[in-house]
Design a protein around this motif. Sequence first.
Motif, PDB file in Angstrom:
ATOM      1  N   PHE A  18       4.368   5.262  -3.946  1.00  0.00           N
ATOM      2  CA  PHE A  18       2.943   5.522  -3.726  1.00  0.00           C
ATOM      3  C   PHE A  18       2.148   4.225  -3.693  1.00  0.00           C
ATOM      4  O   PHE A  18       1.176   4.102  -2.950  1.00  0.00           O
ATOM      5  CB  PHE A  18       2.401   6.459  -4.797  1.00  0.00           C
ATOM      6  CG  PHE A  18       2.704   7.883  -4.507  1.00  0.00           C
ATOM      7  CD1 PHE A  18       2.103   8.524  -3.436  1.00  0.00           C
ATOM      8  CD2 PHE A  18       3.605   8.592  -5.274  1.00  0.00           C
ATOM      9  CE1 PHE A  18       2.394   9.831  -3.149  1.00  0.00           C
ATOM     10  CE2 PHE A  18       3.904   9.902  -4.993  1.00  0.00           C
ATOM     11  CZ  PHE A  18       3.307  10.534  -3.930  1.00  0.00           C
ATOM     12  N   LEU A  22      -0.290   3.261  -0.732  1.00  0.00           N
ATOM     13  CA  LEU A  22      -1.704   2.953  -0.968  1.00  0.00           C
ATOM     14  C   LEU A  22      -2.046   1.562  -0.487  1.00  0.00           C
ATOM     15  O   LEU A  22      -3.131   1.326   0.061  1.00  0.00           O
ATOM     16  CB  LEU A  22      -2.030   3.076  -2.458  1.00  0.00           C
ATOM     17  CG  LEU A  22      -2.267   4.490  -2.962  1.00  0.00           C
ATOM     18  CD1 LEU A  22      -2.658   4.477  -4.417  1.00  0.00           C
ATOM     19  CD2 LEU A  22      -3.349   5.175  -2.143  1.00  0.00           C
ATOM     20  N   ALA A  25      -2.419   1.722   3.163  1.00  0.00           N
ATOM     21  CA  ALA A  25      -3.666   2.412   3.488  1.00  0.00           C
ATOM     22  C   ALA A  25      -4.857   1.491   3.249  1.00  0.00           C
ATOM     23  O   ALA A  25      -5.805   1.455   4.026  1.00  0.00           O
ATOM     24  CB  ALA A  25      -3.796   3.678   2.649  1.00  0.00           C
ATOM     25  N   TYR A  26      -4.758   0.734   2.162  1.00  0.00           N
ATOM     26  CA  TYR A  26      -5.861  -0.166   1.817  1.00  0.00           C
ATOM     27  C   TYR A  26      -6.072  -1.202   2.912  1.00  0.00           C
ATOM     28  O   TYR A  26      -7.196  -1.521   3.284  1.00  0.00           O
ATOM     29  CB  TYR A  26      -5.546  -0.852   0.489  1.00  0.00           C
ATOM     30  CG  TYR A  26      -6.620  -1.792   0.012  1.00  0.00           C
ATOM     31  CD1 TYR A  26      -7.830  -1.308  -0.460  1.00  0.00           C
ATOM     32  CD2 TYR A  26      -6.423  -3.160   0.047  1.00  0.00           C
ATOM     33  CE1 TYR A  26      -8.813  -2.156  -0.893  1.00  0.00           C
ATOM     34  CE2 TYR A  26      -7.401  -4.032  -0.380  1.00  0.00           C
ATOM     35  CZ  TYR A  26      -8.602  -3.521  -0.853  1.00  0.00           C
ATOM     36  OH  TYR A  26      -9.575  -4.367  -1.273  1.00  0.00           O
ATOM     37  N   LYS A  28      -5.050  -0.876   6.107  1.00  0.00           N
ATOM     38  CA  LYS A  28      -5.420  -0.210   7.361  1.00  0.00           C
ATOM     39  C   LYS A  28      -6.857   0.301   7.315  1.00  0.00           C
ATOM     40  O   LYS A  28      -7.572   0.249   8.311  1.00  0.00           O
ATOM     41  CB  LYS A  28      -4.481   0.977   7.606  1.00  0.00           C
ATOM     42  CG  LYS A  28      -3.141   0.587   8.165  1.00  0.00           C
ATOM     43  CD  LYS A  28      -3.131   0.699   9.685  1.00  0.00           C
ATOM     44  CE  LYS A  28      -1.783   0.296  10.235  1.00  0.00           C
ATOM     45  NZ  LYS A  28      -1.840  -0.779  11.216  1.00  0.00           N
ATOM     46  N   LEU A  29      -7.219   0.867   6.175  1.00  0.00           N
ATOM     47  CA  LEU A  29      -8.497   1.569   6.093  1.00  0.00           C
ATOM     48  C   LEU A  29      -9.592   0.746   5.445  1.00  0.00           C
ATOM     49  O   LEU A  29     -10.613   1.268   5.046  1.00  0.00           O
ATOM     50  CB  LEU A  29      -8.324   2.882   5.310  1.00  0.00           C
ATOM     51  CG  LEU A  29      -7.368   3.898   5.923  1.00  0.00           C
ATOM     52  CD1 LEU A  29      -7.168   5.064   4.976  1.00  0.00           C
ATOM     53  CD2 LEU A  29      -7.897   4.407   7.243  1.00  0.00           C
ATOM     54  N   ALA A  30      -9.350  -0.565   5.324  1.00  0.00           N
ATOM     55  CA  ALA A  30     -10.346  -1.405   4.661  1.00  0.00           C
ATOM     56  C   ALA A  30     -11.692  -1.294   5.374  1.00  0.00           C
ATOM     57  O   ALA A  30     -11.761  -1.331   6.597  1.00  0.00           O
ATOM     58  CB  ALA A  30      -9.870  -2.843   4.652  1.00  0.00           C
ATOM     59  N   VAL A  31     -12.734  -1.102   4.597  1.00  0.00           N
ATOM     60  CA  VAL A  31     -14.068  -1.014   5.171  1.00  0.00           C
ATOM     61  C   VAL A  31     -14.758  -2.351   4.959  1.00  0.00           C
ATOM     62  O   VAL A  31     -14.736  -2.900   3.858  1.00  0.00           O
ATOM     63  CB  VAL A  31     -14.884   0.095   4.480  1.00  0.00           C
ATOM     64  CG1 VAL A  31     -16.281   0.150   5.062  1.00  0.00           C
ATOM     65  CG2 VAL A  31     -14.191   1.419   4.634  1.00  0.00           C
TER      66      VAL A  31
ATOM     67  N   SER B  83      -2.602   9.235  -6.678  1.00  0.00           N
ATOM     68  CA  SER B  83      -2.417   8.440  -5.471  1.00  0.00           C
ATOM     69  C   SER B  83      -3.076   9.112  -4.272  1.00  0.00           C
ATOM     70  O   SER B  83      -3.726   8.460  -3.455  1.00  0.00           O
ATOM     71  CB  SER B  83      -0.935   8.252  -5.172  1.00  0.00           C
ATOM     72  OG  SER B  83      -0.228   7.979  -6.339  1.00  0.00           O
ATOM     73  N   PHE B  87      -6.036   7.832  -1.792  1.00  0.00           N
ATOM     74  CA  PHE B  87      -5.839   7.770  -0.352  1.00  0.00           C
ATOM     75  C   PHE B  87      -6.983   8.472   0.374  1.00  0.00           C
ATOM     76  O   PHE B  87      -7.569   7.935   1.314  1.00  0.00           O
ATOM     77  CB  PHE B  87      -4.495   8.415  -0.009  1.00  0.00           C
ATOM     78  CG  PHE B  87      -4.166   8.360   1.449  1.00  0.00           C
ATOM     79  CD1 PHE B  87      -3.714   7.179   2.025  1.00  0.00           C
ATOM     80  CD2 PHE B  87      -4.332   9.469   2.249  1.00  0.00           C
ATOM     81  CE1 PHE B  87      -3.420   7.121   3.363  1.00  0.00           C
ATOM     82  CE2 PHE B  87      -4.047   9.413   3.600  1.00  0.00           C
ATOM     83  CZ  PHE B  87      -3.582   8.239   4.160  1.00  0.00           C
ATOM     84  N   MET B  90     -10.162   6.417   0.323  1.00  0.00           N
ATOM     85  CA  MET B  90     -10.179   5.336   1.314  1.00  0.00           C
ATOM     86  C   MET B  90     -10.400   5.883   2.706  1.00  0.00           C
ATOM     87  O   MET B  90     -11.165   5.341   3.505  1.00  0.00           O
ATOM     88  CB  MET B  90      -8.845   4.592   1.271  1.00  0.00           C
ATOM     89  CG  MET B  90      -8.692   3.686   0.087  1.00  0.00           C
ATOM     90  SD  MET B  90      -7.203   2.725   0.343  1.00  0.00           S
ATOM     91  CE  MET B  90      -6.393   2.883  -1.202  1.00  0.00           C
ATOM     92  N   LYS B  94     -13.712   5.225   5.202  1.00  0.00           N
ATOM     93  CA  LYS B  94     -13.591   4.616   6.521  1.00  0.00           C
ATOM     94  C   LYS B  94     -14.095   5.548   7.611  1.00  0.00           C
ATOM     95  O   LYS B  94     -14.839   5.156   8.498  1.00  0.00           O
ATOM     96  CB  LYS B  94     -12.110   4.280   6.759  1.00  0.00           C
ATOM     97  CG  LYS B  94     -11.802   3.753   8.143  1.00  0.00           C
ATOM     98  CD  LYS B  94     -12.022   2.265   8.193  1.00  0.00           C
ATOM     99  CE  LYS B  94     -11.630   1.712   9.558  1.00  0.00           C
ATOM    100  NZ  LYS B  94     -11.961   0.298   9.638  1.00  0.00           N
TER     101      LYS B  94
END
Lengths: 290, 194
Positions: A18, A22, A25-26, A28-31, B83, B87, B90, B94
Amino acid sequence: MGVITISLLTMGGIGLLFAIILLLAYKKLAVEEDPRIKEIEALLPGANCGACGYPGCAAYAEAIVLEGVPFNKCAPGGAEVVEKIAKVLGVEGVEVGERKVAQVMCQGTDEAALDRAIYHGINSCRAAHFTLGGDKECYWGCLGFGDCVLACPFDAIHMTDKGIPLVDRDKCTGCGLCVEACPRDIIELVPISQKVFVLCKNEDRGANARKYCDYACIACRLCVRNAPQGSMEMKNNLAIILDHKQVDGEAEKVIAKCPTKSILKLVDDEGEFHLPPALEGAKIVPTLKR
Amino acid sequence: MNNIWLILIATILVNNFVFSYFLGICPFLGVSGKASSAIGMGFAATFVMTMTAFVTWLINRYILIPYNLEFLETVSFILVIASLVQFVEMFLKKVIPSLYKALGIFLPLITTNCIVLGLALLGSMRNYNLLENVVFGFGAGIGFTLALTIMAGIREEIEFADVPEPLKGGGITLIIAGLLALAFMGFSGMLGGG
């Protein structure tokens, strides 16, 4: 392999899996956030007291940057923080209000004020207040259960053995949480330079008030008469300071005649704070967390 | 197929997680002030719960049961849920920032919410297959959304009602919740004595 090894491996493995997901994801999805938000958040005291009107320091920092709200609302941070935030934002010449501290406007100690009942209920001012107005004869006086003490995140207000809380002016940040916690609105935020205070909230007729509290304002108007024109008024049988600067200027004259010592000069000309007579020799006692 | 429908209807109405198991009461009372954020919260929870049902079933079936590690159920499920919520957080930040803002503190609260963990543990207790378990999770989420939306709708109307002073706010909300739970009791017995 023992059960322990297997469990450790399994949980470790799941955790790692996990963690990797994560992490991806962090990335890829960073804002993309305005970096100033994080910077300002770090400057704010982090007490999350809510004095600025936002749910916490983080929310306030966001509001400053994104919505452009005034950044001088942080009471605990004071002038220092405002200056630093101004630097981050590149703004200059921002006015900072004078530092304010909480002041308990009651001298109804256990010795000075009479009780009219014995209260055995929940150990809280709010509960006592809603139970027929509590055990004190004075409906406006401090109940002394220490709701304000528990509300303070800065350890700046303490209960004394006389039953009236005392504000530690050095620690007080003026966030106003104790003001809200008090069901009787006895605590007020006052400018740190204010010298003269009416330490009473009693709106009863003077003849009654004097019967149950040694330090009650009995609405005799002597202070109002001696104060500069328009700087004080008498409202609901209670002396009220309208313009503290004018009153402070004539402090000695204004407080001299008060028969019950309910209007007092607590801060001397050097800025030193003195205890009101009712609290002289008071010791700080712990207020138990409920 | 019949079984799937049965599970879906049962979790949404008959055994509604909020009204009959009394799980997830915190967001139920916290986010039901406005219909829009209630629906948002409901769908975020539904998403998390469906995913949870899916992942926990896999972990339970292929890792925990073969190695006789059923005693790790609770711990590993908490890990999964935490988790997943991270997810989702996030993802929302976005993709739908406005929803992320509206949910605020309640999204992280899903992490520690009993409704999600309760779903995972109940699911593993019932020996569902994967599809059934996912449907169970989805149904529970929809049931939660339903409860939240009904509550939000009523609370929006209550704003205009003349509520007695001592009942304003929390009091009247709890009374409404109780009445709704009573109403949902009417569904029990709908599915053959369920």
